[in-house]
Design an enzyme around this catalytic site. Structure first.
Site, PDB file in Angstrom:
ATOM      1  CD  GLU A 142      14.137   3.592  -0.972  1.00 45.23           C
ATOM      2  OE1 GLU A 142      13.245   3.133  -1.683  1.00 45.23           O
ATOM      3  OE2 GLU A 142      13.917   4.445  -0.091  1.00 45.23           O
ATOM      4  CG  HIS A 155      -1.940  -0.972   1.341  1.00 46.00           C
ATOM      5  ND1 HIS A 155      -2.582  -1.274   2.520  1.00 46.00           N
ATOM      6  CD2 HIS A 155      -2.486  -1.774   0.382  1.00 46.00           C
ATOM      7  CE1 HIS A 155      -3.485  -2.221   2.286  1.00 46.00           C
ATOM      8  NE2 HIS A 155      -3.440  -2.552   1.001  1.00 46.00           N
TER       9      HIS A 155
HETATM   10  C1  NOJ Z   1       9.789   4.079  -1.270  1.00 45.36           C
HETATM   11  C2  NOJ Z   1      10.026   2.801  -0.562  1.00 45.36           C
HETATM   12  O1  NOJ Z   1      11.090   2.902   0.347  1.00 45.36           O
HETATM   13  C3  NOJ Z   1      10.274   1.733  -1.597  1.00 45.36           C
HETATM   14  O2  NOJ Z   1      10.637   0.517  -0.983  1.00 45.36           O
HETATM   15  C4  NOJ Z   1       9.059   1.580  -2.471  1.00 45.36           C
HETATM   16  O3  NOJ Z   1       9.335   0.659  -3.487  1.00 45.36           O
HETATM   17  C5  NOJ Z   1       8.668   2.913  -3.094  1.00 45.36           C
HETATM   18  N1  NOJ Z   1       8.613   3.940  -2.122  1.00 45.36           N
HETATM   19  C6  NOJ Z   1       7.329   2.841  -3.814  1.00 45.36           C
HETATM   20  O4  NOJ Z   1       6.311   2.639  -2.896  1.00 45.36           O
HETATM   21 CA    CA Z   2      12.085   4.999   1.304  1.00 42.73          CA
END
Ligand code: NOJ
Ligand code: CA
Length: 712
Positions: free
Chosen positions: A519, A425
């Site tokens: 990320e 979500h």
């Molecule tokens: C930032 C989140 O840290 C990442 O894990 C996610 O894929 C993206 N937002 C999209 O919701």
């Molecule tokens: Ca993030």
């Protein structure tokens, strides 16, 4: 005559205050916290460790805002001075409790408490300041009993001071109301101001930077004479997240709460309390990591039946979007697509939407074949064509899948293989929209058999003008946790406020991001020291969904992303131990795990829940070595992670059972490994070990090691 009276009054008050000084010590006697009223009845505390100053005399108090909503209407007033002590009480507490999941199977909660009851005659108001002193630190909080003169009130600012005894080295993030995803800075306290501007992540930050010496908590410090000091907070519920503002002439931190859209900082109704303000201290850095002080200061579990809450290892349709440039959206027709107005069945697919049935099946097969419990799928639901950047209120409905995602068939397929899908979500920070759809979204999850959701709060908050870490948003995150619990759903919230140990009370809060996660290795990379400071800082409040396990450290081998991971391959394995979480992702692509299948074995084997944990070596932002005993077994796993500098670990296996034989599989950086020049050089060796053996391991720059020790 008048002057004389004032002087006499001051003297008399001073004498009364002197008499009211109270000291409470930790159970082992090493920490002492002294409370007194100083000057004109100002609540003041100080703290020592083995006789050394940790917190010099520091003031406590709050300012209240003018409040037309208060019962009688309230002018701007303060709860800062003019107090008298009406009573003090000291007590001792000692219990051992069992966390639903955790680093150890039991946790001892042992402290001495001092309760100070204060009255402010000018306002006829009573407050209580409560101190709990542990062997590894202390917590203090304000309590506001129900009373005639204090019913509804609004906090303008909390003024809790932490006066430092020197110009310590600090590991800090710039104070910001909306992001915690910056790189950690290492500097002297006196250097924060000059480093501040470069430390701010201007691209993420909206209007949230409040001062050039404001920092976030948990703040880890080290004094020149070797004391490790950590300031944070515990049990931040129905209250704004605290930042610290430094008076860098006097080295005094003072609390600075996150405002909401009104600019005010807390809407309260008695009886109520603030969160605990915590100071941890030791001359051994390992104690910072082994501490349970934050959890102990939280309330016991409020969820009666916790049988549905379980530690989880997962993979997901994620890295191919984050790193590989694929899309959460189903169509590239970004301009014309508006939620509810587009017939997706007739929209042109963009051809690079990995949340599709065939690809998700591939991940389910991969999870089933490798003992992973769940598969996260991001980009399964409509709305991603226009989700971010426009401060738009209605983005996602959280229930309508894209036409290429067969939600029913995929869940059935997963369940037939003993795997679950994990829900996603992304709220795009429209908390308002999420709350409206939450019940339907949770019902959908129940219908298809999901039991975990990753939420996210990218972008600026709606209600507009509010901030990620305000009281109202903190209430939103907890509302989601509590509603999810009713549906037996575990929650892992990204971009939500930094945790403060509330997972003890609500253990379905199995993870949070709330810091710079993996990320960023796809967005240019993170400093190699990053993961050896996070356990001292961000992880104090609860587990992080760091999403480790990127074994293909050079992304350009499979996509056009020029970023590369700032650890060695083995360094990625170590993170499953050093970054404690009951929720661990195997974040790389199945084909990359295929490529490094022998190293992937460790990710398959490593446990996610523990009976025991021993921190063997630690130094903030330098290295961490931890040994953990897998829950309900005699097997141990050891992880060592080093930062920018290479490190040699000497591990004495004195925690193994006497007389028992074990086989150790050791995943180590090769001699010539280096996170920059040669990240994927590793060795895997097996040998029998027993209690008392010593293992010597070399960790490359940005590297580490991972060991699984199986009882034979
Ligand atoms: C930032 C989140 O840290 C990442 O894990 C996610 O894929 C993206 N937002 C999209 O919701
Ligand atoms: Ca993030």
């Amino acid at each position: 005559m008048k002057r004389f009276n004032i002087a006499l009054m001051g003297l008399l008050m001073g004498m009364a205050n002197l008499a009211s000084a109270q000291t409470v010590t930790s159970p082992n006697g090493k920490i002492a916290v002294k409370f007194s009223l100083t000057g004109n009845g100002v609540p003041t505390y100080e703290m020592t460790y083995k006789g050394k100053e940790v917190v010099k005399p520091s003031h406590l108090g709050l300012e209240l805002a003018k409040d037309k909503h208060a019962s009688k209407g309230m002018d701007e007033t303060s709860l800062m001075d003019g107090f008298q002590t009406t009573n003090t009480k000291t007590t001792t507490f000692d219990e051992t409790w069992k966390p639903v999941w955790g680093e150890t199977s039991t946790i001892r909660n042992h402290y001495n408490e001092l309760e100070v009851d204060l009255n402010q005659p000018s306002s006829k108001r009573d407050i209580i300041i409560r101190f709990r002193v542990y062997d590894d630190g202390m917590g203090l909080r304000y309590e506001f009993p129900e009373q005639k003169e204090l019913n509804y009130f609004v906090i303008k600012e909390e003024h809790t001071q932490f006066a430092m005894a020197g110009d310590h080295t600090a590991w800090w993030l710039p104070g910001d109301y909306d992001t915690q995803e910056q790189e950690t800075q290492e500097s002297k306290l006196s250097e924060i101001r000059s480093r501040f501007h470069d430390a701010v992540n201007w691209s993420n930050s909206s209007v949230g930077v409040f001062s050039e010496t404001g920092v976030q908590t948990s703040l880890q410090m080290k004094s020149n004479d070797g004391l490790y000091i950590n300031i944070h907070e515990a049990a931040c519920e129905n209250y704004a997240t605290m930042h610290l503002n430094l008076d860098d002439k006097n080295m005094v931190f003072e609390s600075w709460l996150t405002p909401d859209a009104t600019g005010l900082k807390g809407f309260m109704q008695t009886p109520c309390t603030t969160p605990w303000r915590t100071v941890m201290v030791s001359d051994d850095a390992r104690d910072m990591l082994a501490s349970n002080l934050i959890l102990n200061l939280n309330e016991p579990c409020k969820i009666e039946d916790t049988s549905w809450i379980h530690p989880t290892k997962y993979c997901g349709v994620w890295w191919e979007m984050i790193a590989g440039g694929k899309s959460w959206a189903y169509t590239d027709d970004f301009n014309s697509v508006k939620l509810g107005q587009t017939d997706y069945a007739h929209a042109k697919p963009n051809g690079h939407h990995p949340a599709n049935t065939a690809n998700v099946k591939k991940y389910i097969d991969f999870a089933a074949a490798n003992g992973l419990d769940q598969v996260l799928v991001e980009g399964w639901n409509i709305g991603w064509e226009d989700w971010f950047g426009h401060w738009k209120q209605d983005v996602f409905d959280f229930v309508t899948p894209y036409p290429d995602f067969d939600i029913k068939a995929l869940n059935e397929y997963a369940h037939s293989k003993g795997v679950k899908l994990m829900m996603h979500h992304e709220t795009s920070s429209s908390a308002l929209n999420y709350e409206r759809h939450l019940e339907d979204a949770l019902n959908l999850m129940n219908k298809y058999g999901y039991d975990a959701v990753k939420t996210g709060y990218v972008g600026d908050i709606i209600p507009r003008g509010d901030h990620h870490y305000s009281q109202s948003m903190n209430n939103h995150y907890m509302h989601v946790i509590k509603e999810a619990a009713k549906h037996h759903i575990m929650v892992n919230a990204h971009e939500a406020t930094r945790p403060t140990g509330l997972c003890r009370t609500y253990p379905n809060m199995v993870g949070n991001e709330s810091a710079r996660g993996t990320e960023y290795e796809a967005f240019g990379g993170s400093d190699p020291n990053h993961t050896v400071i996070l356990p001292f800082t961000r992880l104090q409040g609860g587990p992080m969904d760091y999403t480790p396990g990127i074994l293909e450290t050079q992304l350009s081998t499979w996509c056009s992303n020029k970023s590369w991971v700032h650890t060695t391959l083995v360094g990625q394995l170590a993170l499953y131990l050093t970054m404690y979480s009951p929720l661990q992702m195997a974040a790389d692509l199945p084909e990359n795990y295929q490529k490094y299948n022998d190293a992937f074995q460790f990710i398959k084997d490593v446990a996610v829940d523990w009976d025991d944990s021993r921190y063997l070596e630690a130094e903030p932002a330098r290295y961490i070595t931890v040994a953990r005993k897998a829950k309900g077994t005699n097997n141990w796993f050891i992880g060592g992670k080093t930062g920018l500098a290479a490190h040699t670990s000497n591990i004495k296996l004195d925690f193994l059972d006497k007389g028992r034989k074990y086989e150790a599989t050791i995943y180590a950086d090769a001699k010539d490994a280096d996170y920059e020049k040669n990240p994927k050089a590793y060795t895997i060796t097996k040998r029998n070990v027993k209690k008392g053996d010593v293992l010597k391991l070399q960790e490359a720059r940005g590297g580490g090691f991972a060991i699984s020790i199986k009882a034979l």
